[in-house]
Write an enzyme that holds these catalytic residues in place. Structure first.
Site, PDB file in Angstrom:
ATOM      1  N   ARG A 166     102.505 -47.465 115.418  1.00  0.00           N
ATOM      2  CA  ARG A 166     101.766 -48.475 114.643  1.00  0.00           C
ATOM      3  C   ARG A 166     101.928 -49.861 115.263  1.00  0.00           C
ATOM      4  O   ARG A 166     102.071 -50.861 114.552  1.00  0.00           O
ATOM      5  CB  ARG A 166     102.268 -48.542 113.198  1.00  0.00           C
ATOM      6  CG  ARG A 166     102.057 -47.297 112.390  1.00  0.00           C
ATOM      7  CD  ARG A 166     100.591 -47.042 112.108  1.00  0.00           C
ATOM      8  NE  ARG A 166     100.434 -46.067 111.057  1.00  0.00           N
ATOM      9  CZ  ARG A 166     100.548 -44.753 111.225  1.00  0.00           C
ATOM     10  NH1 ARG A 166     100.788 -44.253 112.423  1.00  0.00           N
ATOM     11  NH2 ARG A 166     100.400 -43.928 110.199  1.00  0.00           N
ATOM     12  N   SER A 242      99.615 -46.448 103.880  1.00  0.00           N
ATOM     13  CA  SER A 242     101.070 -46.623 103.930  1.00  0.00           C
ATOM     14  C   SER A 242     101.386 -48.106 103.889  1.00  0.00           C
ATOM     15  O   SER A 242     100.898 -48.862 104.725  1.00  0.00           O
ATOM     16  CB  SER A 242     101.639 -46.054 105.229  1.00  0.00           C
ATOM     17  OG  SER A 242     101.368 -44.692 105.332  1.00  0.00           O
ATOM     18  N   GLU A 338     104.079 -52.340 106.870  1.00  0.00           N
ATOM     19  CA  GLU A 338     103.103 -52.129 107.932  1.00  0.00           C
ATOM     20  C   GLU A 338     101.917 -53.074 107.703  1.00  0.00           C
ATOM     21  O   GLU A 338     101.223 -53.481 108.635  1.00  0.00           O
ATOM     22  CB  GLU A 338     102.645 -50.658 107.858  1.00  0.00           C
ATOM     23  CG  GLU A 338     101.514 -50.314 108.765  1.00  0.00           C
ATOM     24  CD  GLU A 338     100.986 -48.894 108.535  1.00  0.00           C
ATOM     25  OE1 GLU A 338     101.792 -47.949 108.473  1.00  0.00           O
ATOM     26  OE2 GLU A 338      99.767 -48.759 108.424  1.00  0.00           O
TER      27      GLU A 338
END
Ligand code: EPU
Length: 343
Positions: A166, A242, A338
């Protein structure tokens, strides 16, 4: 191009947070974006700039006192067909899942496991989106971008993008500096399904699909259904997928935790580090299905924070901080969002 002042961003963030931008600039060509950047530089405007995609990874903490940029370019263009591979240039403004569907329909293979990820193609190259054992970086060859200070075009090879979990250079050294305008993908003419992610084979079996003559469309439909079972539709319940990344911890930390929690799920990274699902840590702290005011933890997946209706960015942030503190206290592990906080 479209230019709007004092513009609501509610439709541009999947959390459904009400925030306004002083200006919203949507361009239809690279030249329009370059002209915007050059005029802005010439006028000495130093107000903040933020380039957004589908807004599926953003949390607006307040109104944005600057210009939001968005691409409405919508082209998919084959640049080469060589041997086993097709090379395709895709505009940043295309919906990610529309691109996956287009690729599957065209018999270009590789992206099936990334079906239904919210957001746009440009963000896939910044965020290195991933799911079910695949990541965008596995298919990205290079990225075209415009320098937001000078208007110059620059090409980044995948190596120069420094992809990680990510992660990319666009989230660190080059944060905010470039607007990705196109992403170049290399896809395969041969369908080679990736089925190693836990639960995927079982999901296929349950649907009566035979692994030996599985089609890409069957795999895509299965992934879509599995995602829908676990992840809320942003149109029904505001969320950004997420909320945290899964922490990668040192082996000594992992062994300490495993002694206490022998059933803890985990993924081996290398000889020194192990990834632990943040969703599991959060659930173990008792947060799954709970709420703090108008911000909640999704009942079917603790990694997803949700807007229960009318939440502000600060409400979501407050819940985030409570969860981080509880995970730290119980496991002595730090979990990191994130999602990008925009202040
Ligand atoms: N788990 C729990 N409780 C929860 C959630 C998960 O115990 O509430 C456990 C599960 O039982 C499983 C493990 O944690 O053993 C992992 O869960 P899952 O397979 O659902 O994946 P994840 O680690 O929670 C990651 C990605 C998702 C992606 C899925 C599937 C990150 C930050 N998230 O989630 O990506 O869809 O794997 O590949 O890596 C996103 O980035 O927005 C996203 C949705």
């Amino acid at each position: 191009m479209v230019v709007k002042d004092n513009y609501s961003l509610r439709e541009h963030n999947t959390f459904g947070i009400e925030a306004k931008a002083s200006r919203f600039f949507e361009y239809t060509s690279v030249e329009e974006l370059q002209a915007f950047v050059r005029e802005r530089a010439a006028s000495g405007d130093e107000s903040p700039l933020l380039h957004i995609g589908g807004g599926s990874n953003l949390l607006f903490l307040k109104d944005f006192e600057g210009t939001i940029l968005h691409s409405s370019m919508q082209e998919i263009y084959v640049t080469a067909n060589e041997g086993d591979y097709v090379y395709v240039r895709v505009s940043a403004g295309i919906e990610w899942d529309a691109w996956v569907q287009y690729a599957v329909d065209s018999r270009w293979y590789g992206l099936e496991n990334l079906s239904l990820i919210p957001g746009e193609v440009g963000a896939s190259a910044v965020q290195n989106i991933g799911a079910y054992g695949a990541e965008a970086k596995d298919f990205i060859i290079f990225v075209d971008a415009v320098d937001l200070q000078t208007g110059e075009i620059r090409h980044f090879t995948a190596e120069e993008c420094r992809y990680g979990y990510r992660d990319s250079i666009f989230k660190h050294e080059l944060r905010g500096r470039y607007a990705v305008t196109h992403v170049h993908f290399r896809l395969s003419h041969e369908f080679r399904p990736r089925l190693d992610y836990s639960g995927l084979r079982r999901a296929l079996e349950q649907r009566g699909y035979d692994e030996t003559n599985l089609t890409a469309e069957q795999l895509r439909q299965t992934i879509i259904e599995v995602r829908r079972e676990k992840l809320p539709e942003p149109t029904e319940l505001g969320n950004a997928g997420s909320f945290f990344t899964n922490p990668i911890v040192e082996r000594s930390t992992f062994e300490r935790l495993l002694k206490e929690y022998p059933d803890m799920p985990h993924y081996e990274i290398d000889s020194t580090s192990v990834k632990i699902p943040a969703g599991w840590l959060i659930e173990r702290c008792g947060w799954k299905g709970k709420a703090l005011g108008r911000a909640g933890v999704y009942e079917r997946q603790a990694l997803v924070l949700v807007n229960l209706g009318g939440a502000t960015g600060e409400d979501i942030k407050a819940l985030c901080e409570r969860i981080q503190a509880d995970v730290k206290e119980k496991f002595d592990v730090a979990i990191v969002p994130e999602v990008n906080f925009i202040a």
